[in-house]
Design an enzyme around this catalytic site. Structure first.
Site, PDB file in Angstrom:
ATOM      1  CE  LYS A  72      -4.019  -2.009   2.333  1.00  0.00           C
ATOM      2  NZ  LYS A  72      -5.014  -1.942   3.269  1.00  0.00           N
TER       3      LYS A  72
ATOM      4  CG  HIS B  62      -5.403  -5.796  -0.312  1.00  0.00           C
ATOM      5  ND1 HIS B  62      -6.603  -6.033   0.121  1.00  0.00           N
ATOM      6  CD2 HIS B  62      -5.433  -6.795  -1.509  1.00  0.00           C
ATOM      7  CE1 HIS B  62      -7.445  -6.573  -0.788  1.00  0.00           C
ATOM      8  NE2 HIS B  62      -6.615  -7.199  -1.587  1.00  0.00           N
TER       9      HIS B  62
ATOM     10  CG  PHE C  64     -13.538   1.867   6.638  1.00  0.00           C
ATOM     11  CD1 PHE C  64     -13.060   1.315   5.624  1.00  0.00           C
ATOM     12  CD2 PHE C  64     -14.180   0.983   7.555  1.00  0.00           C
ATOM     13  CE1 PHE C  64     -12.992  -0.361   5.452  1.00  0.00           C
ATOM     14  CE2 PHE C  64     -14.185  -0.172   7.327  1.00  0.00           C
ATOM     15  CZ  PHE C  64     -13.809  -0.854   6.237  1.00  0.00           C
TER      16      PHE C  64
ATOM     17  NE  ARG D   7      -7.562 -12.446   5.139  1.00  0.00           N
ATOM     18  CZ  ARG D   7      -7.952 -11.088   4.799  1.00  0.00           C
ATOM     19  NH1 ARG D   7      -7.713 -10.475   3.723  1.00  0.00           N
ATOM     20  NH2 ARG D   7      -8.489 -10.545   5.951  1.00  0.00           N
TER      21      ARG D   7
ATOM     22  CD  GLU E 130      -9.071  -8.443  -3.813  1.00  0.00           C
ATOM     23  OE1 GLU E 130      -8.039  -8.801  -3.465  1.00  0.00           O
ATOM     24  OE2 GLU E 130      -9.898  -8.033  -2.762  1.00  0.00           O
TER      25      GLU E 130
ATOM     26  CB  THR F  63      -7.594  -5.750   9.684  1.00  0.00           C
ATOM     27  OG1 THR F  63      -8.017  -6.662   8.920  1.00  0.00           O
ATOM     28  CG2 THR F  63      -7.699  -4.369   8.943  1.00  0.00           C
TER      29      THR F  63
ATOM     30  CG  ASN G  40      -3.725  -2.189   6.920  1.00  0.00           C
ATOM     31  OD1 ASN G  40      -3.553  -1.864   5.652  1.00  0.00           O
ATOM     32  ND2 ASN G  40      -4.849  -2.734   7.335  1.00  0.00           N
TER      33      ASN G  40
ATOM     34  CE1 TYR H  73      -9.705  -2.782   0.039  1.00  0.00           C
ATOM     35  CE2 TYR H  73      -8.236  -1.039  -0.910  1.00  0.00           C
ATOM     36  CZ  TYR H  73      -8.237  -2.221  -0.164  1.00  0.00           C
ATOM     37  OH  TYR H  73      -7.001  -2.393   0.566  1.00  0.00           O
TER      38      TYR H  73
ATOM     39  NE  ARG I 226      -2.820  -5.653   6.893  1.00  0.00           N
ATOM     40  CZ  ARG I 226      -3.976  -6.153   6.294  1.00  0.00           C
ATOM     41  NH1 ARG I 226      -4.464  -7.257   7.258  1.00  0.00           N
ATOM     42  NH2 ARG I 226      -4.414  -5.671   5.427  1.00  0.00           N
TER      43      ARG I 226
HETATM   44  P1  ATP Z   1      -7.424  -5.753   3.180  1.00  0.00           P
HETATM   45  O1  ATP Z   1      -8.739  -5.843   2.199  1.00  0.00           O
HETATM   46  O2  ATP Z   1      -6.688  -4.574   2.724  1.00  0.00           O
HETATM   47  O3  ATP Z   1      -6.273  -6.920   2.775  1.00  0.00           O
HETATM   48  P2  ATP Z   1      -8.574  -6.798   5.700  1.00  0.00           P
HETATM   49  O4  ATP Z   1      -9.061  -7.711   4.760  1.00  0.00           O
HETATM   50  O5  ATP Z   1      -7.461  -7.102   6.360  1.00  0.00           O
HETATM   51  O6  ATP Z   1      -7.541  -5.698   4.736  1.00  0.00           O
HETATM   52  P3  ATP Z   1     -11.129  -5.287   5.387  1.00  0.00           P
HETATM   53  O7  ATP Z   1     -12.134  -5.411   6.309  1.00  0.00           O
HETATM   54  O8  ATP Z   1     -11.163  -5.869   4.001  1.00  0.00           O
HETATM   55  O9  ATP Z   1      -9.568  -5.721   6.171  1.00  0.00           O
HETATM   56  O10 ATP Z   1     -10.856  -3.649   5.196  1.00  0.00           O
HETATM   57  C1  ATP Z   1      -9.838  -3.054   4.040  1.00  0.00           C
HETATM   58  C2  ATP Z   1      -9.302  -2.069   4.441  1.00  0.00           C
HETATM   59  O11 ATP Z   1     -10.216  -1.069   4.938  1.00  0.00           O
HETATM   60  C3  ATP Z   1      -8.272  -2.418   5.757  1.00  0.00           C
HETATM   61  O12 ATP Z   1      -6.972  -2.991   5.189  1.00  0.00           O
HETATM   62  C4  ATP Z   1      -7.926  -1.163   6.053  1.00  0.00           C
HETATM   63  O13 ATP Z   1      -6.834  -0.260   5.482  1.00  0.00           O
HETATM   64  C5  ATP Z   1      -9.226  -0.220   6.032  1.00  0.00           C
HETATM   65  N1  ATP Z   1      -9.923  -0.373   7.106  1.00  0.00           N
HETATM   66  C6  ATP Z   1     -10.761  -1.395   7.806  1.00  0.00           C
HETATM   67  N2  ATP Z   1     -11.401  -1.133   8.848  1.00  0.00           N
HETATM   68  C7  ATP Z   1     -11.160   0.210   9.008  1.00  0.00           C
HETATM   69  C8  ATP Z   1     -11.591   1.231  10.028  1.00  0.00           C
HETATM   70  N3  ATP Z   1     -12.312   0.892  10.967  1.00  0.00           N
HETATM   71  N4  ATP Z   1     -11.119   2.405   9.645  1.00  0.00           N
HETATM   72  C9  ATP Z   1     -10.291   2.767   8.619  1.00  0.00           C
HETATM   73  N5  ATP Z   1      -9.941   1.943   8.051  1.00  0.00           N
HETATM   74  C10 ATP Z   1     -10.216   0.720   7.985  1.00  0.00           C
HETATM   75 MG    MG Z   2     -10.168  -7.196   2.748  1.00  0.00          MG
END
Ligand code: ATP
Ligand code: MG
Length: 137
Positions: A9, A115, A57, A85, A126, A91, A112, A49, A102
Site C-alpha cells: 500500500k 492488502h 471508512f 493473510r 482482484e 487488519t 496497514n 474496494y 502489518r
Molecule cells: P485488506 O482488504 O486491505 O487486505 P483486511 O481484509 O484485513 O484488509 P478489510 O475489512 O477488508 O480488512 O478492510 C479493508 C481495508 O480497509 C483495511 O485493510 C484497512 O486499510 C481499511 N479499514 C478497515 N477497517 C477500518 C477502520 N475501522 N477504519 C479505517 N480503515 C479501515
Molecule cells: Mg479485505
C-alpha cells in the site's frame, strides 16, 4: 496451486519498505506471477474496494489508496490466500502478531502496509482488476 492479490500500500511504498516486503514474499515461498507499480486514481481505488462502499471508512480508505504509488502483485502458492493473510497479520497493526508485516510496517488500521484477498472469488476479481491473462506468466 492458488493465487491471491497482494498490494504494497502507499504508506509502505512511500516509507521505502517495498523491497523488504518483496524479499519476505520470496522467503515465504510464493511465486510472483504478476507485479506492477501503479498510482491509483480515486475512481480506480473505489472500484477495487467496491465491496466496502457502504462502510464508514470507505472515503478514508480510497483517499489513502490513491495518495501515492503502490505495488500490486499476483502471488501463487499452495493455499496462497490463507498463507498471505497469515504473513500480513491482523487488519489492525496494534493487534497483529509479532513477525507479521502489518506489525512491522503498519501504522494504524487505515494505514496497514499491505492488502491480501480474503477468498477465492475476491482473489479472482482482484487479480483480473489489475492484470490481463498474458501478464500472469
Ligand atoms: P485488506 O482488504 O486491505 O487486505 P483486511 O481484509 O484485513 O484488509 P478489510 O475489512 O477488508 O480488512 O478492510 C479493508 C481495508 O480497509 C483495511 O485493510 C484497512 O486499510 C481499511 N479499514 C478497515 N477497517 C477500518 C477502520 N475501522 N477504519 C479505517 N480503515 C479501515
Ligand atoms: Mg479485505
Amino acid at each position: 496451486m492458488e493465487r491471491t492479490l497482494a498490494i504494497i500500500k502507499p504508506d509502505a511504498f512511500a516509507a521505502g519498505n517495498a523491497g523488504k516486503i518483496i524479499s519476505r514474499i520470496y522467503q515465504e515461498g510464493f511465486r510472483i506471477v504478476g507485479m506492477k507499480k501503479l498510482f491509483l486514481s480515486k475512481v480506480e481505488a473505489e472500484g477495487f474496494y467496491a465491496v466496502h462502499r457502504e462502510r464508514p471508512f470507505f472515503a478514508e480508505l480510497t483517499d489513502f489508496m490513491s495518495r501515492g504509488p503502490c505495488v500490486v502483485m499476483a502471488l501463487e502458492a499452495d493455499n496462497a490466500i490463507r498463507r498471505w493473510r497469515d504473513v500480513m497479520g491482523a487488519t489492525n497493526p496494534a493487534q497483529a502478531a509479532a513477525g507479521t508485516l502489518r506489525q512491522e510496517f503498519g501504522a494504524s488500521i487505515g494505514e496497514n502496509a499491505t492488502h491480501g484477498s480474503d477468498a477465492p472469488e475476491t482473489a479472482a476479481f482482484e487479480i483480473a482488476y489489475f492484470f490481463a491473462g498474458v501478464e500472469l506468466l
